[in-house]
Design a protein around this motif. Structure first.
Motif, PDB file in Angstrom:
ATOM      1  N   VAL A 312       0.892  -1.251   0.012  1.00  0.00           N
ATOM      2  CA  VAL A 312       0.164   0.038  -0.061  1.00  0.00           C
ATOM      3  C   VAL A 312       0.923   1.338  -0.133  1.00  0.00           C
ATOM      4  N   LYS A 313       1.866   1.314   0.826  1.00  0.00           N
ATOM      5  CA  LYS A 313       2.763   2.296   0.891  1.00  0.00           C
ATOM      6  C   LYS A 313       3.402   2.667  -0.475  1.00  0.00           C
ATOM      7  N   HIS A 314       4.105   1.665  -1.111  1.00  0.00           N
ATOM      8  CA  HIS A 314       5.065   2.125  -2.118  1.00  0.00           C
ATOM      9  C   HIS A 314       4.772   1.539  -3.436  1.00  0.00           C
ATOM     10  N   ALA A 315       3.548   0.970  -3.628  1.00  0.00           N
ATOM     11  CA  ALA A 315       3.281   0.488  -4.968  1.00  0.00           C
ATOM     12  C   ALA A 315       1.778   0.678  -5.504  1.00  0.00           C
ATOM     13  N   ALA A 316       0.959   0.829  -4.716  1.00  0.00           N
ATOM     14  CA  ALA A 316      -0.506   1.311  -4.871  1.00  0.00           C
ATOM     15  C   ALA A 316      -0.598   2.055  -6.059  1.00  0.00           C
ATOM     16  N   PRO A 317      -1.752   1.974  -7.153  1.00  0.00           N
ATOM     17  CA  PRO A 317      -2.541   1.142  -7.192  1.00  0.00           C
ATOM     18  C   PRO A 317      -1.910  -0.309  -7.720  1.00  0.00           C
ATOM     19  N   THR A 318      -1.902  -1.523  -7.423  1.00  0.00           N
ATOM     20  CA  THR A 318      -1.269  -2.610  -7.990  1.00  0.00           C
ATOM     21  C   THR A 318      -2.071  -3.973  -7.694  1.00  0.00           C
ATOM     22  N   TRP A 319      -1.561  -4.914  -8.215  1.00  0.00           N
ATOM     23  CA  TRP A 319      -1.984  -6.107  -7.753  1.00  0.00           C
ATOM     24  C   TRP A 319      -1.023  -6.941  -6.984  1.00  0.00           C
ATOM     25  N   ALA A 320      -1.556  -7.838  -5.873  1.00  0.00           N
ATOM     26  CA  ALA A 320      -0.712  -8.711  -5.124  1.00  0.00           C
ATOM     27  C   ALA A 320      -1.308 -10.022  -4.993  1.00  0.00           C
ATOM     28  N   GLU A 321      -0.190 -10.911  -4.297  1.00  0.00           N
ATOM     29  CA  GLU A 321      -0.721 -12.184  -4.399  1.00  0.00           C
ATOM     30  C   GLU A 321      -0.085 -12.784  -2.959  1.00  0.00           C
ATOM     31  N   VAL A 322      -0.888 -13.515  -2.295  1.00  0.00           N
ATOM     32  CA  VAL A 322      -0.531 -14.108  -1.167  1.00  0.00           C
ATOM     33  C   VAL A 322      -0.717 -15.533  -1.131  1.00  0.00           C
ATOM     34  N   HIS A 323       0.531 -16.253  -1.306  1.00  0.00           N
ATOM     35  CA  HIS A 323       0.467 -17.545  -1.640  1.00  0.00           C
ATOM     36  C   HIS A 323       0.696 -18.453  -0.305  1.00  0.00           C
ATOM     37  N   ILE A 324       0.047 -19.241   0.251  1.00  0.00           N
ATOM     38  CA  ILE A 324       0.111 -19.882   1.667  1.00  0.00           C
ATOM     39  C   ILE A 324       0.234 -21.535   1.190  1.00  0.00           C
ATOM     40  N   SER A 325       1.354 -21.941   1.607  1.00  0.00           N
ATOM     41  CA  SER A 325       1.608 -23.498   1.379  1.00  0.00           C
ATOM     42  C   SER A 325       1.763 -24.298   2.657  1.00  0.00           C
ATOM     43  N   TYR A 326       0.910 -25.102   2.674  1.00  0.00           N
ATOM     44  CA  TYR A 326       0.981 -26.036   3.948  1.00  0.00           C
ATOM     45  C   TYR A 326       1.805 -27.534   3.814  1.00  0.00           C
ATOM     46  N   LEU A 327       2.945 -27.234   4.116  1.00  0.00           N
ATOM     47  CA  LEU A 327       3.688 -28.585   3.559  1.00  0.00           C
ATOM     48  C   LEU A 327       4.013 -29.276   4.818  1.00  0.00           C
ATOM     49  N   PRO A 328       4.634 -30.460   4.602  1.00  0.00           N
ATOM     50  CA  PRO A 328       4.681 -31.358   5.692  1.00  0.00           C
ATOM     51  C   PRO A 328       5.902 -30.648   6.864  1.00  0.00           C
ATOM     52  N   GLY A 329       5.296 -30.512   7.933  1.00  0.00           N
ATOM     53  CA  GLY A 329       6.217 -29.820   9.058  1.00  0.00           C
ATOM     54  C   GLY A 329       6.593 -28.517   8.944  1.00  0.00           C
ATOM     55  N   GLN A 330       6.048 -27.762   7.801  1.00  0.00           N
ATOM     56  CA  GLN A 330       6.530 -26.522   7.493  1.00  0.00           C
ATOM     57  C   GLN A 330       5.252 -25.606   6.680  1.00  0.00           C
ATOM     58  N   LEU A 331       5.306 -24.369   7.115  1.00  0.00           N
ATOM     59  CA  LEU A 331       4.400 -23.447   6.567  1.00  0.00           C
ATOM     60  C   LEU A 331       5.281 -22.542   5.664  1.00  0.00           C
ATOM     61  N   ARG A 332       4.864 -22.270   4.427  1.00  0.00           N
ATOM     62  CA  ARG A 332       5.791 -21.303   3.389  1.00  0.00           C
ATOM     63  C   ARG A 332       4.578 -20.514   2.921  1.00  0.00           C
ATOM     64  N   ILE A 333       5.053 -19.166   2.886  1.00  0.00           N
ATOM     65  CA  ILE A 333       4.048 -17.945   2.506  1.00  0.00           C
ATOM     66  C   ILE A 333       5.027 -16.981   1.656  1.00  0.00           C
ATOM     67  N   VAL A 334       4.417 -16.696   0.609  1.00  0.00           N
ATOM     68  CA  VAL A 334       5.105 -15.827  -0.469  1.00  0.00           C
ATOM     69  C   VAL A 334       4.037 -14.751  -0.782  1.00  0.00           C
ATOM     70  N   VAL A 335       4.432 -13.419  -0.279  1.00  0.00           N
ATOM     71  CA  VAL A 335       3.606 -12.377  -0.942  1.00  0.00           C
ATOM     72  C   VAL A 335       4.545 -11.533  -1.917  1.00  0.00           C
ATOM     73  N   ARG A 336       3.884 -11.278  -2.968  1.00  0.00           N
ATOM     74  CA  ARG A 336       4.440 -10.600  -4.034  1.00  0.00           C
ATOM     75  C   ARG A 336       3.516  -9.714  -4.656  1.00  0.00           C
TER      76      ARG A 336
END
Length: 400
Positions: A312-336
């Protein structure tokens, strides 16, 4: 506490001294063998002089020892029978050995040995037996006194260690409270940074389109109201924890409503508010969602919140994605994001304070949870934040 513990001990010493004095006087009066001086008033006085000072042997052990030995020597020199007065020098030596350094205790054995030898000779014992008695009684008294000294020293050391341990426990508890409040303050920073960013952008947008697009301005003001209301709610909850100590809260425990900490389940509400700031957020979930530990869940939410705030501060207006991966023994999140043009209307471009702690705070938060975080520009444009957190393998969360 030490003063209270000394009162019974002094009472015991006084009772012991009186008991021995009474027993010695009764024995001297009842037992009158021929050839000894009569047990007269002088004998009573000397007997009391030898034994009664034992009542203060803890306060003045050396004085009591010399008085007892001197009084007993005079008592024997006047031709009185030994009676039970030999207990006076013996118990006085125990007091010296228990409260003075070893060399003083060893030196104190000399007058006790001398007066006990005089007692044995006056009692017409054979010389070897008199010597044995004069040597054996001081040795026993010395051993008993040194044992008491060791026990007293050990008890004093135990009290010191107990006090030190209690102090260290209090200090650890104080540090734990301070650390917890620092973490809460960090939470407070994240809440303020995110909500104030949204409020600032929406307020600027409402002011810019107020005269030309009333509907958009109303929508922006509604977003301001929602964001500020939620910020106040979280601020009230966190400040209640910061300000109320154990025992300081007034009223029942539920007088201050403490709502559950946010987690990944609330990301939908987070992205809905950003839509009014012309940031389209797409949420993708990979794997089977499962229950997470509260700390992991909160950490994931705060990182996503901070990353979207930066969008919001640096790129709006824009598109963003939150990718949440529930992996075995691990949580991975990518916000781009794709890197918006940054062409905001002049009235909406309200300057936002830059704390400079966004990425540092996210990395520290991830490290505290045993995870890692990387952030940087994408080759195709835009920015990406990647978070990895360890998770326990728990059963999938039941459907709502």
């Amino acid at each position: 506490m030490q003063a209270r513990s000394l009162v019974p001990r002094r009472a015991v010493d006084a009772a012991l001294a009186v008991s021995i004095a009474v027993a010695a006087c009764v024995a001297g009066y009842q037992y009158r063998p021929a050839g000894w001086a009569s047990f007269d008033a002088t004998a009573y006085v000397l007997t009391c002089l030898v034994v009664l000072p034992l009542a203060v042997r803890r306060d003045a052990p050396l004085t009591v020892l010399f008085v007892a030995c001197g009084g007993y020597a005079v008592y024997l020199a006047l031709g009185h029978q030994p009676s039970l007065n030999w207990w006076g020098p013996a118990l006085a030596l125990v007091g010296v050995a228990a409260r003075r350094e070893p060399k003083v205790a060893y030196a104190a054995c000399v007058p006790v040995f001398a007066v006990l030898l005089q007692s044995g000779v006056s009692g017409r014992l054979p010389l070897p037996m008199a010597l044995l008695q004069a040597a054996l009684i001081p040795l026993i008294a010395l051993a008993v006194g040194r044992t008491q000294h060791s026990l007293s020293s050990r008890n004093a050391e135990l009290r010191r260690l107990s006090a030190q341990l209690a102090h260290e426990q209090e200090e650890r508890a104080r540090r734990a409270v301070v650390d917890e409040r620092v973490r809460i303050a960090r939470e407070l920073h994240d809440v303020v940074a995110h909500h104030m960013s949204v409020v600032s952008v929406q307020a600027g947008l409402a002011g810019y389109v107020l005269s030309s697009d009333t509907a958009t301005a109303r929508t922006a003001l509604d977003a301001v109201a929602d964001a500020s209301g939620e910020a106040l709610e979280e601020l009230r909850r966190m400040l209640a924890v910061l300000r109320v100590d154990v025992g300081e809260a007034e009223g029942p425990p539920d007088a201050v409503a403490l709502h559950p900490l946010p987690g990944l389940a609330r990301i939908g509400d987070l992205t809905a508010r950003l839509a009014a700031a012309e940031v389209t957020v797409e949420i993708r979930t990979e794997g089977e969602p499962r229950a997470l530990a509260p700390g992991i869940d909160l950490c994931a939410y705060r990182v996503v919140q901070e990353a979207l705030t930066n969008v919001v501060k640096h790129a709006a207006p824009t598109w963003a994605e939150v990718h949440i991966s529930y992996l075995p023994g691990q949580l991975r999140i990518v916000v781009r994001d794709e890197g918006g043009p940054g062409a905001r209307p002049p009235a909406a471009a309200v300057p936002l304070p830059a704390s400079g702690y966004g990425l540092i705070g996210m990395r520290e938060r991830a490290a505290l949870c045993g995870g890692s975080l990387t952030a940087g520009a994408r080759d195709t444009g835009g920015f990406a934040v990647r978070l990895t957190l360890p998770t326990a393998t728990t059963p999938p969360a039941p459907p709502p």
